[in-house]
Design an enzyme around this catalytic site. Structure first.
Site, mmCIF file in Angstrom:
data_model
loop_
_atom_site.group_PDB
_atom_site.id
_atom_site.type_symbol
_atom_site.label_atom_id
_atom_site.label_comp_id
_atom_site.label_asym_id
_atom_site.label_seq_id
_atom_site.Cartn_x
_atom_site.Cartn_y
_atom_site.Cartn_z
ATOM 1 N N GLU A 266 -32.202 -54.882 -68.039
ATOM 2 C CA GLU A 266 -31.507 -55.958 -67.789
ATOM 3 C C GLU A 266 -32.701 -56.981 -67.352
ATOM 4 O O GLU A 266 -32.654 -58.329 -69.212
ATOM 5 C CB GLU A 266 -30.172 -56.591 -66.897
ATOM 6 C CG GLU A 266 -29.364 -57.509 -67.255
ATOM 7 C CD GLU A 266 -28.770 -57.382 -68.653
ATOM 8 O OE1 GLU A 266 -29.592 -57.887 -68.915
ATOM 9 O OE2 GLU A 266 -28.107 -56.832 -69.226
ATOM 10 N N ASP A 270 -34.133 -59.378 -70.751
ATOM 11 C CA ASP A 270 -33.603 -61.001 -71.039
ATOM 12 C C ASP A 270 -35.169 -61.730 -71.223
ATOM 13 O O ASP A 270 -35.279 -62.672 -71.630
ATOM 14 C CB ASP A 270 -33.065 -61.530 -69.771
ATOM 15 C CG ASP A 270 -31.733 -60.959 -69.378
ATOM 16 O OD1 ASP A 270 -30.974 -60.318 -70.913
ATOM 17 O OD2 ASP A 270 -30.963 -60.985 -68.651
ATOM 18 N N SER A 466 -26.176 -58.275 -74.625
ATOM 19 C CA SER A 466 -27.394 -58.673 -73.669
ATOM 20 C C SER A 466 -28.749 -59.382 -73.924
ATOM 21 O O SER A 466 -28.940 -60.578 -73.987
ATOM 22 C CB SER A 466 -27.777 -57.856 -72.614
ATOM 23 O OG SER A 466 -27.478 -57.402 -71.801
#
Length: 552
Positions: A266, A270, A466
């Site tokens: 994650e 990002d 995400s």
């Protein structure tokens, strides 16, 4: 609770703080009271000064074109709309009277962090802290209400930290093998993966801009990033590496696990998506514990940060809105209102578990914080593009094993005025009525057409909503750079723009269980992909001063 069981002083008159009762997680087992000399930290959210004025200010500015808006300055916000110093003084007295210490006071955010031994916390807040075991991990919580002395009850809007269960999950999905296992992808694997540059080209991001002068805040509730991996990735794309800084919140730090299948996926997804598309921007990563207190404190720290001064906040974590205590949702939403007043655009992933958001109660749920009306909710699509052009784009829905975009109708937030003409349907839940529609926008999220990234030194393909939040964060950074000022609270503006600034997604649904397929894509806004995926250059042109002056 009998008189013998009351943890507070008998002479104190107590009031129940509304919205704090917590239902325990399914399969949780009560293992008894928390004992010992463990020190407990609690975040108390105090009432703000002139809260009604702040909401009115945000509404007035949202009605203006982005270039004409006047945003509040961080330096002045604390004095005008933070908690009062008198209220902090009362909280200090309350803390000291109950054996607690006031460790930190954040005037602008209106939060006070108190700490003390278990018995003191129990007495101060009228609870009995208890241990719970759960298949996903043990946590601390309480049963019943939170009660505080009647003299300070009007000062307190929420109490965070009594419950330590994880409140959010990361919304990313690794590409699967045919048999359903997850895999890291080699450089020579299937060609249906894109770099962020490929996706930006398909979405016609405005060229000649790199986010210079902007700061993108990224909220992370676990994991970490490896600087070598980031350098390797940006070099492979031929883009300059952005400046990346980490900010510690509540003791959490940049702690990469070395496992590309864990939360590092994650964090680095990002950073790599946002950084590849806005390499001129500073990327500030705020690490916090995955608790309600950690999540709130990460957001307030970013929004009110006087050092890095983010103009954009990207959030790829969330959970079903009904899993939050009502007081917690209200306090988080207040932090997003602060962001809107300060000219900070907040974006959040809409979730990867379809119209139920992963709940097993037979009802439809939307994800929070994406459901907040002050947050730009980012849904997911399956993108097929070639030579920089979109050939086909549909709702991302790979079924229960592969995931699907979140979306639907909030049961907590009412329908905002700016969505009244968007034809948001009533909630599919019996008797629920109308509500805030989720998402607002969408972008490529299907792992089958996912993003090629480097996680802990390993090349892999990742999808999920995400990826969409940092994708839009980078687009907003470019737009801010061109406008010379932050666009801030975008939601009301986007719903007033010509539909031609979006690629309308009209095929698919997000019924992950393939039941009634209640939420379908269709012309205009829909509860799967919102207004659609961006046509970046058109969006920029529509937000320029000349465009707003030309509109009737």
């Amino acid at each position: 609770m009998s008189d013998m069981e009351k943890p507070w002083k008998e002479e104190e008159k107590r009031e129940v703080l509304a919205g704090h009762a917590r239902r325990q997680a399914p399969q949780a087992v009560d293992k008894g009271p928390v004992t010992g000399d463990q020190r407990i930290s609690v975040t108390v959210v105090l009432r703000r000064q002139r809260g009604d004025e702040l909401e009115a200010h945000v509404e007035r500015q949202a009605a203006l074109a982005p270039h004409a808006r006047v945003h509040l300055e961080r330096e002045a916000f604390a004095a005008s709309h933070g908690a009062s110093l008198d209220d902090f003084a009362e909280i200090r007295k309350f803390a000291e009277a109950h054996g607690l210490t006031l460790d930190r006071a954040h005037v602008a955010a209106g939060t006070a962090v108190l700490s003390g031994p278990v018995d003191a916390v129990n007495q101060a807040f009228g609870v009995e802290l208890r241990h719970f075991d759960h298949p996903d991990g043990s946590y601390r919580s309480y049963v019943g209400d939170v009660r505080v002395p009647a003299s300070i009850a009007p000062l307190i809007e929420a109490v965070f930290g009594l419950d330590t269960r994880p409140v959010a999950r990361p919304h990313f999905r690794l590409r699967r093998r045919a048999e359903g296992e997850f895999e890291a992808r080699s450089q020579s694997a299937a060609p249906t993966a894109y770099t962020p540059l490929d996706v930006a080209q398909a979405y016609q991001f405005p060229e000649g801009l790199d986010g210079q002068g902007q700061c993108i805040a990224i909220i992370e509730l676990g994991g970490g990033y490896d600087e070598t991996s980031l350098a390797q990735y940006f070099a492979s794309l031929g883009v300059s590496a952005p400046q990346v800084v980490s900010v510690s919140v509540d003791g959490a730090t940049n702690q990469p696990t070395g496992d590309p299948n864990g939360p590092d996926g994650e964090v680095e997804l990002d950073i790599e998506v946002a950084g590849a598309l806005a390499p001129g921007a500073k990327i500030a990563v705020y690490f916090a514990p995955n608790t309600d207190a950690g999540f709130l404190n990460a957001i307030t720290t970013a929004v009110h940060d006087p050092t890095h001064k983010p103009s954009i906040v990207s959030i790829s974590w969330g959970g079903p809105e009904d899993s939050w205590a009502p007081a917690s949702i209200a306090a988080m939403n207040r932090a997003f209102l602060d962001a809107a007043a300060l000219g900070v655009t907040v974006l959040a992933a809409a979730g990867d578990s379809g119209s139920t958001d992963g709940e097993q109660d037979g009802l439809y749920h939307v994800d929070f914080p994406a459901a907040s009306p002050y947050v730009l909710a980012c849904g997911g699509t399956r993108l097929v593009a070639s030579a920089g052009r979109i050939e086909r784009e549909t709702v991302w829905n790979d079924g229960p094993d592969g995931g699907s975009t979140g979306g639907g109708v909030s049961r907590i937030f009412p329908l905002p005025s700016w969505q009244e003409r968007a034809n948001v349907p009533p909630s599919a839940n019996p008797g629920a009525g109308s509500g805030r529609g989720v998402p607002d926008v969408a972008g490529n999220a299907d792992p089958a057409t996912g993003y090629e990234v480097v996680i802990d030194g390993e090349t892999t393909v990742i999808g999920g909503t995400s990826a969409v939040a940092p994708l839009f964060a980078a687009l907003v950074a470019r737009i801010n750079q061109k406008l010379g000022k932050p666009v801030g609270y975008l939601n009301p503006t986007l719903y007033q723009l010509p539909p031609e600034v979006f690629h309308d997604i009209t095929e698919g649904n997000n019924d992950i269980a393939n039941r009634a397929r209640i939420y379908q894509a269709g012309p205009g806004w829909d509860p799967c992909t919102g207004l659609g995926s961006p046509i970046g250059i058109r969006l920029l042109q529509a937000l320029l001063p000349s465009a707003s002056q030309a509109q009737p």
